[in-house]
Scaffold this motif. Structure first.
Motif, short mmCIF file in Angstrom:
data_model
loop_
_atom_site.label_atom_id
_atom_site.label_comp_id
_atom_site.label_asym_id
_atom_site.label_seq_id
_atom_site.Cartn_x
_atom_site.Cartn_y
_atom_site.Cartn_z
N VAL A 130 -15.82 3.97 26.72
CA VAL A 130 -16.13 5.55 26.79
C VAL A 130 -14.60 6.12 27.43
O VAL A 130 -14.33 5.83 28.40
N PHE A 131 -14.19 7.19 26.67
CA PHE A 131 -13.14 7.68 27.07
C PHE A 131 -13.67 8.98 27.89
O PHE A 131 -14.31 9.79 27.68
N VAL A 132 -13.01 9.08 29.27
CA VAL A 132 -13.57 9.77 30.23
C VAL A 132 -12.22 10.70 30.73
O VAL A 132 -12.32 10.98 31.99
N GLY A 133 -11.54 11.16 29.93
CA GLY A 133 -10.51 11.96 30.15
C GLY A 133 -9.49 11.63 31.20
O GLY A 133 -8.95 10.77 31.26
N TYR A 134 -9.43 12.54 32.38
CA TYR A 134 -8.66 12.11 33.62
C TYR A 134 -9.36 11.18 34.83
O TYR A 134 -8.82 11.04 35.70
N GLY A 135 -10.65 10.91 34.63
CA GLY A 135 -11.57 10.44 35.22
C GLY A 135 -11.84 11.13 36.64
O GLY A 135 -11.80 10.52 37.78
N ILE A 136 -11.99 12.64 36.42
CA ILE A 136 -12.19 13.31 37.67
C ILE A 136 -13.71 14.00 37.85
O ILE A 136 -14.21 14.27 36.57
N ALA A 137 -14.11 14.18 38.92
CA ALA A 137 -15.35 14.94 39.22
C ALA A 137 -15.07 15.94 40.21
O ALA A 137 -15.15 15.84 41.24
N SER A 138 -14.85 17.05 39.94
CA SER A 138 -14.48 18.22 40.79
C SER A 138 -15.32 19.34 40.41
O SER A 138 -15.82 19.49 39.21
N ASN A 241 -4.94 3.80 21.10
CA ASN A 241 -5.25 4.14 19.76
C ASN A 241 -5.71 3.20 18.68
O ASN A 241 -6.54 3.23 18.07
N ASN A 242 -5.23 1.74 18.95
CA ASN A 242 -5.67 0.59 18.12
C ASN A 242 -7.01 0.40 18.35
O ASN A 242 -7.89 0.11 17.70
N LEU A 243 -7.65 0.31 19.83
CA LEU A 243 -8.79 0.38 20.11
C LEU A 243 -9.87 1.35 19.70
O LEU A 243 -11.08 1.07 19.30
N MET A 244 -9.40 2.58 19.48
CA MET A 244 -9.95 3.64 19.11
C MET A 244 -9.87 3.61 17.35
O MET A 244 -10.40 4.80 16.84
N SER A 245 -9.19 2.87 16.66
CA SER A 245 -8.92 2.86 15.21
C SER A 245 -10.47 2.99 14.60
O SER A 245 -10.11 3.61 13.48
N LYS A 246 -11.45 2.63 14.82
CA LYS A 246 -12.57 2.96 14.18
C LYS A 246 -13.33 4.22 14.40
O LYS A 246 -14.39 4.50 13.82
N SER A 247 -12.65 4.88 15.17
CA SER A 247 -13.31 6.28 15.49
C SER A 247 -12.43 7.34 14.60
O SER A 247 -11.40 6.87 14.08
N ASP A 248 -12.57 8.60 14.75
CA ASP A 248 -11.65 9.68 14.31
C ASP A 248 -10.85 10.15 15.48
O ASP A 248 -10.49 11.21 15.14
N GLY A 253 -4.71 13.58 20.33
CA GLY A 253 -5.75 14.67 20.13
C GLY A 253 -6.67 14.91 21.18
O GLY A 253 -7.15 16.06 21.50
N LEU A 254 -7.11 13.92 21.81
CA LEU A 254 -7.82 14.21 22.95
C LEU A 254 -7.32 14.99 24.06
O LEU A 254 -7.76 15.82 24.77
N ILE A 255 -5.91 14.69 24.54
CA ILE A 255 -5.16 15.46 25.23
C ILE A 255 -5.12 16.84 25.08
O ILE A 255 -5.23 17.85 25.78
N ASN A 256 -4.81 17.33 23.77
CA ASN A 256 -4.68 18.52 23.47
C ASN A 256 -5.91 19.12 23.46
O ASN A 256 -5.87 20.47 23.49
N SER A 257 -7.05 18.39 23.05
CA SER A 257 -8.14 19.12 23.12
C SER A 257 -8.78 19.75 24.56
O SER A 257 -9.23 20.71 24.87
N ILE A 258 -8.31 18.85 25.62
CA ILE A 258 -8.62 19.19 26.95
C ILE A 258 -7.57 20.53 27.36
O ILE A 258 -7.99 21.31 27.85
N LYS A 259 -6.53 20.59 26.95
CA LYS A 259 -5.48 21.46 27.25
C LYS A 259 -5.93 22.81 26.56
O LYS A 259 -5.84 23.82 27.00
N GLU A 260 -6.35 22.75 25.17
CA GLU A 260 -6.63 23.97 24.34
C GLU A 260 -7.96 24.49 24.85
O GLU A 260 -8.20 25.82 25.03
N THR A 261 -9.09 23.61 25.38
CA THR A 261 -10.46 24.13 25.66
C THR A 261 -10.79 24.21 27.22
O THR A 261 -11.54 24.90 27.92
N SER A 262 -9.80 23.70 28.08
CA SER A 262 -9.74 23.38 29.39
C SER A 262 -10.98 22.69 29.90
O SER A 262 -11.65 22.99 30.94
N LYS A 263 -11.54 21.89 28.90
CA LYS A 263 -12.80 21.07 29.31
C LYS A 263 -12.71 19.72 28.89
O LYS A 263 -11.84 19.58 28.17
#
Length: 528
Positions: A130-138, A241-248, A253-263
């Motif tokens: 599970v990719f959980v971003g920054y691992g933060i709960a605030s 990225n190698n671990l995620m290679s079977k996904s899209d 891309g994940l870092i940019n998504s967080i920056k663009e949506t703030s979510k």
């Protein structure tokens, strides 16, 4: 009016003179710069090889301290007669490491690394991630609350989300505790019960230059339990990225998504990760050195005052140069010996303390407060009978913040005196005002102190058990943990005066009718 101005100081001096204990002053005067110099020149000699825990130099230092305690007439309290409390200490080194991700064998320090001492032996295959971003709960940003990590591998980013240079958590350019405290993030992740954690490392190139650090064995105190260390791996971007290679998905891309949506951009996926890690353990000889003086009062002698310093230092550099640690903590160990001798002289003259005193120099401080931790978990005397710990760590120099100041030769940092007790600080200040009149600096008592000195010396292992403490410290200086921390730079008059302050405080604590109260809720966070 002028006559009154002259009379008031005169009366104050007369009152002070009457308040002084002449017996205490007599024996405090036996703490001298000449004796301190003799002892420190032995402790911080090249022949002690930097007194590294588990090495021959530290064992020689321990024998020297024992011989001093014996010469004073102190008793060995361990198993009725020994001066040594042996630690169950082992050196842990990697014997095998093999990691295969999505069929690719990863290269150590190119694709991944493991911090020394943070792993257990494991031979496992992992399928769920599970990719959980920054691992933060605030409240303002939350990766974790809705994430199911039980039995899965959590993949996280370092730091916290920043948009236009500002943290999504603080709303400013200042980072939150989620970035500054590694323990906070790990605790939040562990609460979600992952089977392992993979952290993105952006520093692989730098890590390749620190191979010696990663190859260095770690130390294990006591028995290591199977679940003591959650597997925590650091992967390069390419390895993740190698671990995620079977996904899209990919990391950028994940870092940019967080920056663009703030979510958060949490998502789960399946992959293949094989981890085979095996270590080997080698027993080390490491010992605390204890000298005991029994109190003279039939009722109070069951109560123990502890006076501590650590005698270990960091050893020998890769170039063969010795780190002699004259100030850190040869000075504190010298202080303990001087104080112990002064009390011993008083006892031989029939003026011994009412309470018992344990003089203890501990090993393993530089490795993580190991000696004091071992004592606090395996006390020779019941902790409930221990009234306080006076800990001396670096008292032979002028710290960087006092250089050039008027009080540079007449100050000491006093840390922790009021964290657990409303009376210990009062006792300390009254003693100082009566005898030594030093500047007592409480700068590092602030819970927000970024240096966290309260947690960084051996008193902490007494404080965490609810025992009042005082930590005496001169502050860091340009030679801290460098080979230039040599005896020639020690200010012996200042070392002597600081040791006398500790002696007077110990004298009061060992002879007063009541032990310090334990009546304060500690305002320092409980985690080191």
């Amino acid at each position: 009016m002028k006559k009154q101005l002259f009379i008031i100081p005169f009366l104050a001096l007369a009152f002070l003179a009457n308040a002084q204990d002449k017996t205490a002053m007599k024996y405090a005067a036996t703490i001298t710069k000449e004796d301190a110099s003799t002892r420190l020149n032995i402790l911080a000699a090249d022949g002690m090889e930097g007194r590294e825990t588990g090495k021959a130099g530290a064992l020689r230092a321990a024998e020297y301290i024992k011989s001093q305690f014996q010469s004073f007439g102190l008793k060995g309290p361990v198993n009725s007669s020994s001066y040594f409390q042996m630690l169950d200490l082992k050196e842990k080194s990697l014997d095998k490491r093999e990691i295969v991700a999505s069929g690719k064998t990863l290269e150590f320090l190119k694709d991944y690394y493991i911090l020394p001492g943070t792993f257990n032996d494991t031979k496992s295959n992992y399928k769920e991630f599970v990719f959980v971003g920054y691992g933060i709960a605030s409240e303002k940003y939350d990766d974790l609350t809705n994430a199911d990590l039980t039995g899965k591998v959590a993949i996280i980013l370092t730091g916290e989300p920043m948009v236009d240079g500002k943290s999504l958590i603080t709303g400013t350019t200042k980072m939150s505790e989620w970035s500054t405290s590694r323990n906070k993030k790990l605790a939040a992740l562990k609460a979600k019960n992952p089977i392992a954690i993979i952290t993105l490392s952006n520093d692989m190139a730098r890590m390749q230059n620190a191979k010696a650090f990663f190859e260095r064995p770690s130390l294990v105190l006591g028995k290591e339990t199977a679940n003591q260390n959650l597997l925590n791996l650091y992967f390069s971007k390419e390895a993740i990225n190698n671990l995620m290679s079977k996904s899209d998905k990919n990391i950028d891309g994940l870092i940019n998504s967080i920056k663009e949506t703030s979510k958060p951009a949490t998502f789960g996926f399946f992959s293949d990760l094989s981890v085979d890690i095996k270590s080997k353990m080698t027993a080390l000889e490491a010992k605390n050195v204890l000298g005991f003086m029994e109190g003279s009062d039939a009722k109070l002698k069951s109560e123990i005052l502890v006076v501590t310093a650590h005698y270990d230092h960091v050893g020998v550099g890769e170039d063969g140069d010795v780190f002699n640690g004259a100030d850190d903590d040869g000075s504190g160990t010298t202080g303990v010996l001087e104080i112990a001798e002064a009390f011993s002289k008083a006892k031989k003259a029939g003026k011994g303390p009412k309470r018992s005193i344990l003089f203890m120099t501990v090993v393993g401080e530089e490795k993580g407060l190991l000696g004091s931790e071992w004592y606090s978990e395996n006390p020779v005397f019941p902790l409930e009978n221990t009234i306080a710990d006076l800990n001396i760590d670096m008292i032979g120099r002028v710290g960087e913040l006092y250089k050039g100041k008027q009080d540079s030769a007449n100050y000491v940092y006093v840390i922790g005196s009021e964290k657990l007790s409303s009376t210990l600080k009062e006792i300390s200040e009254k003693t100082n005002k009566t005898y030594t009149n030093m500047v007592l600096d409480y700068k590092y008592d602030e819970p927000t102190d970024p240096n966290r000195f309260y947690y960084r010396s051996d008193h902490y292992n007494f404080a965490k058990h609810g025992i009042p403490i005082i930590f005496y410290f001169n502050g860091v200086h340009e030679d801290y943990h460098k080979k230039t921390d040599e005896v020639k730079k020690i200010n012996f008059p200042l070392l002597t005066k600081r040791a006398q302050l500790v002696f007077y405080t110990a004298w009061d604590l060992a002879n007063r009718a009541e032990r310090p109260k334990v009546d304060r809720e500690n305002d320092m966070p409980s985690n080191r």
